[in-house]
Design a protein around this motif. Structure first.
Motif, mmCIF file in Angstrom:
data_model
loop_
_atom_site.group_PDB
_atom_site.id
_atom_site.type_symbol
_atom_site.label_atom_id
_atom_site.label_comp_id
_atom_site.label_asym_id
_atom_site.label_seq_id
_atom_site.Cartn_x
_atom_site.Cartn_y
_atom_site.Cartn_z
ATOM 1 N N THR A 118 0.837 -1.203 0.000
ATOM 2 C CA THR A 118 0.000 0.000 0.000
ATOM 3 C C THR A 118 0.871 1.252 0.000
ATOM 4 O O THR A 118 0.618 2.202 -0.748
ATOM 5 C CB THR A 118 -0.951 0.002 1.212
ATOM 6 N N ARG A 119 1.922 1.253 0.830
ATOM 7 C CA ARG A 119 2.839 2.391 0.876
ATOM 8 C C ARG A 119 3.498 2.595 -0.486
ATOM 9 O O ARG A 119 3.672 3.727 -0.951
ATOM 10 C CB ARG A 119 3.883 2.166 1.964
ATOM 11 N N ALA A 120 3.856 1.508 -1.180
ATOM 12 C CA ALA A 120 4.466 1.619 -2.510
ATOM 13 C C ALA A 120 3.497 2.278 -3.492
ATOM 14 O O ALA A 120 3.903 3.133 -4.287
ATOM 15 C CB ALA A 120 4.905 0.249 -3.015
ATOM 16 N N PHE A 121 2.214 1.910 -3.436
ATOM 17 C CA PHE A 121 1.213 2.531 -4.312
ATOM 18 C C PHE A 121 1.013 4.001 -3.957
ATOM 19 O O PHE A 121 0.912 4.853 -4.843
ATOM 20 C CB PHE A 121 -0.127 1.797 -4.238
ATOM 21 N N VAL A 122 0.945 4.309 -2.678
ATOM 22 C CA VAL A 122 0.770 5.703 -2.254
ATOM 23 C C VAL A 122 1.961 6.538 -2.723
ATOM 24 O O VAL A 122 1.797 7.643 -3.244
ATOM 25 C CB VAL A 122 0.596 5.792 -0.717
ATOM 26 N N ASP A 123 3.167 5.995 -2.550
ATOM 27 C CA ASP A 123 4.367 6.718 -3.001
ATOM 28 C C ASP A 123 4.355 6.905 -4.519
ATOM 29 O O ASP A 123 4.791 7.936 -5.031
ATOM 30 C CB ASP A 123 5.634 5.977 -2.586
ATOM 31 N N ALA A 124 3.831 5.896 -5.246
ATOM 32 C CA ALA A 124 3.817 5.964 -6.713
ATOM 33 C C ALA A 124 2.913 7.083 -7.226
ATOM 34 O O ALA A 124 3.204 7.672 -8.266
ATOM 35 C CB ALA A 124 3.375 4.625 -7.302
ATOM 36 N N VAL A 125 1.829 7.376 -6.532
ATOM 37 C CA VAL A 125 0.922 8.418 -7.014
ATOM 38 C C VAL A 125 1.165 9.766 -6.334
ATOM 39 O O VAL A 125 0.505 10.746 -6.679
ATOM 40 C CB VAL A 125 -0.569 8.002 -6.859
ATOM 41 N N ALA A 126 2.107 9.806 -5.422
ATOM 42 C CA ALA A 126 2.411 11.073 -4.737
ATOM 43 C C ALA A 126 2.845 12.114 -5.767
ATOM 44 O O ALA A 126 3.606 11.826 -6.687
ATOM 45 C CB ALA A 126 3.503 10.865 -3.702
ATOM 46 N N GLY A 127 2.322 13.310 -5.627
ATOM 47 C CA GLY A 127 2.677 14.399 -6.528
ATOM 48 C C GLY A 127 1.931 14.374 -7.850
ATOM 49 O O GLY A 127 2.199 15.185 -8.729
ATOM 50 N N THR A 128 1.008 13.449 -8.013
ATOM 51 C CA THR A 128 0.187 13.404 -9.226
ATOM 52 C C THR A 128 -1.226 13.828 -8.856
ATOM 53 O O THR A 128 -1.528 14.073 -7.685
ATOM 54 C CB THR A 128 0.143 11.975 -9.826
ATOM 55 N N LEU A 129 -2.089 13.867 -9.832
ATOM 56 C CA LEU A 129 -3.487 14.178 -9.564
ATOM 57 C C LEU A 129 -4.265 12.940 -9.158
ATOM 58 O O LEU A 129 -5.444 13.020 -8.847
ATOM 59 C CB LEU A 129 -4.133 14.821 -10.796
ATOM 60 N N ASP A 130 -3.601 11.780 -9.207
ATOM 61 C CA ASP A 130 -4.264 10.531 -8.862
ATOM 62 C C ASP A 130 -4.384 10.391 -7.355
ATOM 63 O O ASP A 130 -3.626 10.980 -6.586
ATOM 64 C CB ASP A 130 -3.470 9.340 -9.401
ATOM 65 N N ALA A 131 -5.357 9.605 -6.951
ATOM 66 C CA ALA A 131 -5.548 9.306 -5.531
ATOM 67 C C ALA A 131 -5.928 7.840 -5.403
ATOM 68 O O ALA A 131 -6.566 7.276 -6.295
ATOM 69 C CB ALA A 131 -6.650 10.178 -4.939
ATOM 70 N N LEU A 132 -5.523 7.235 -4.324
ATOM 71 C CA LEU A 132 -5.922 5.866 -4.041
ATOM 72 C C LEU A 132 -7.135 5.901 -3.128
ATOM 73 O O LEU A 132 -7.148 6.619 -2.135
ATOM 74 C CB LEU A 132 -4.797 5.108 -3.331
ATOM 75 N N VAL A 133 -8.156 5.136 -3.492
ATOM 76 C CA VAL A 133 -9.339 5.009 -2.649
ATOM 77 C C VAL A 133 -9.684 3.536 -2.549
ATOM 78 O O VAL A 133 -9.399 2.757 -3.460
ATOM 79 C CB VAL A 133 -10.545 5.809 -3.198
ATOM 80 N N ASP A 134 -10.280 3.162 -1.439
ATOM 81 C CA ASP A 134 -10.683 1.755 -1.343
ATOM 82 C C ASP A 134 -11.965 1.554 -2.136
ATOM 83 O O ASP A 134 -12.677 2.497 -2.478
ATOM 84 C CB ASP A 134 -10.808 1.295 0.109
ATOM 85 N N GLU A 135 -12.256 0.304 -2.441
ATOM 86 C CA GLU A 135 -13.412 -0.016 -3.280
ATOM 87 C C GLU A 135 -14.713 0.478 -2.656
ATOM 88 O O GLU A 135 -15.584 0.977 -3.344
ATOM 89 C CB GLU A 135 -13.481 -1.522 -3.511
ATOM 90 N N ALA A 136 -14.843 0.367 -1.341
ATOM 91 C CA ALA A 136 -16.073 0.800 -0.681
ATOM 92 C C ALA A 136 -16.277 2.303 -0.874
ATOM 93 O O ALA A 136 -17.392 2.755 -1.129
ATOM 94 C CB ALA A 136 -16.026 0.455 0.802
ATOM 95 N N GLU A 137 -15.198 3.076 -0.764
ATOM 96 C CA GLU A 137 -15.323 4.517 -0.949
ATOM 97 C C GLU A 137 -15.672 4.831 -2.397
ATOM 98 O O GLU A 137 -16.493 5.687 -2.675
ATOM 99 C CB GLU A 137 -14.006 5.205 -0.564
ATOM 100 N N TRP A 138 -15.056 4.116 -3.330
ATOM 101 C CA TRP A 138 -15.294 4.376 -4.743
ATOM 102 C C TRP A 138 -16.731 4.044 -5.121
ATOM 103 O O TRP A 138 -17.418 4.834 -5.757
ATOM 104 C CB TRP A 138 -14.324 3.561 -5.595
ATOM 105 N N THR A 139 -17.227 2.881 -4.711
ATOM 106 C CA THR A 139 -18.579 2.480 -5.096
ATOM 107 C C THR A 139 -19.639 3.276 -4.355
ATOM 108 O O THR A 139 -20.774 3.352 -4.805
ATOM 109 C CB THR A 139 -18.797 0.972 -4.866
ATOM 110 N N ALA A 140 -19.283 3.863 -3.236
ATOM 111 C CA ALA A 140 -20.255 4.640 -2.472
ATOM 112 C C ALA A 140 -20.502 6.008 -3.096
ATOM 113 O O ALA A 140 -21.496 6.653 -2.802
ATOM 114 C CB ALA A 140 -19.775 4.817 -1.035
#
Length: 190
Positions: A118-140
């Protein structure tokens, strides 16, 4: 000293730990090698760079064995550690510590593996317009439709010290190193 969990979580954790310990059955090897009064000191050591998750479970698993022990933690959940870092030291009854070892390693390897990835994914999108969200948040989200930018491939993730193999089966990213007092040599033990 250790993190407490909400009552429902605490109950579920105790049940899960009891099931895991029961699944192992009696630890015939440690019973054959150690007497009930024998003690040892064990160090929980990271064998790969990792993000720590699940250390409060160490206390719960050890407590579930019923054996006396003393636990000292040297790391905290959420902390990044380097390979070779001692996370915890346990001193207590040898049979109890050995009974808990596999369950401890299974929980920690899984939880730290998830946290590290998870930390690797968060670091990968840091400084971009992308954001990581969990599936429950996305589908809600009402009428959530991803934009083209959100669907663009994520940047490559640099995770060379991945603490698990490239299979679906987790291998320990941690080991327990033991220090056992040598008994006096006054003849064989009964």
């Amino acid at each position: 000293m250790f993190q407490t969990f909400p009552d429902v979580a605490q109950k579920n954790l105790h049940q899960l730990i009891a099931i895991a310990l029961e699944e192992d059955g009696p630890d015939a090897t440690s019973q054959a090698v150690f007497h009930p009064e024998d003690t040892l000191t064990a160090s929980l050591v990271a064998k790969a760079d990792a993000v720590i998750a699940g250390l409060p479970l160490v206390d719960l698993v050890l407590g579930a064995t019923g054996a006396p022990y003393h636990l000292t933690l040297f790391a905290r959940d959420g902390e990044r550690v380097a390979s070779g870092t001692e996370l915890a030291r346990i001193h207590g009854q040898a049979q109890g510590i050995l009974k808990a070892e596999r369950v401890l390693l299974n929980f920690l390897c899984h939880l730290c593996g998830v946290a590290t990835l998870t930390r690797a994914f968060v670091d990968a999108v840091a400084g971009t317009l992308d954001a990581l969200v969990d599936e429950a948040e996305w589908t809600a989200r009402e009428n959530a439709q991803p934009t083209a930018e959100q669907l663009a491939p994520l940047p490559a993730i640099d995770a060379p010290s991945r603490p698990w193999p490239r299979s679906r089966h987790a291998a320990p990213a941690f080991t327990v190193d033991y220090s056992v007092p040598v008994p006096p040599q006054d003849g064989p033990r009964p």
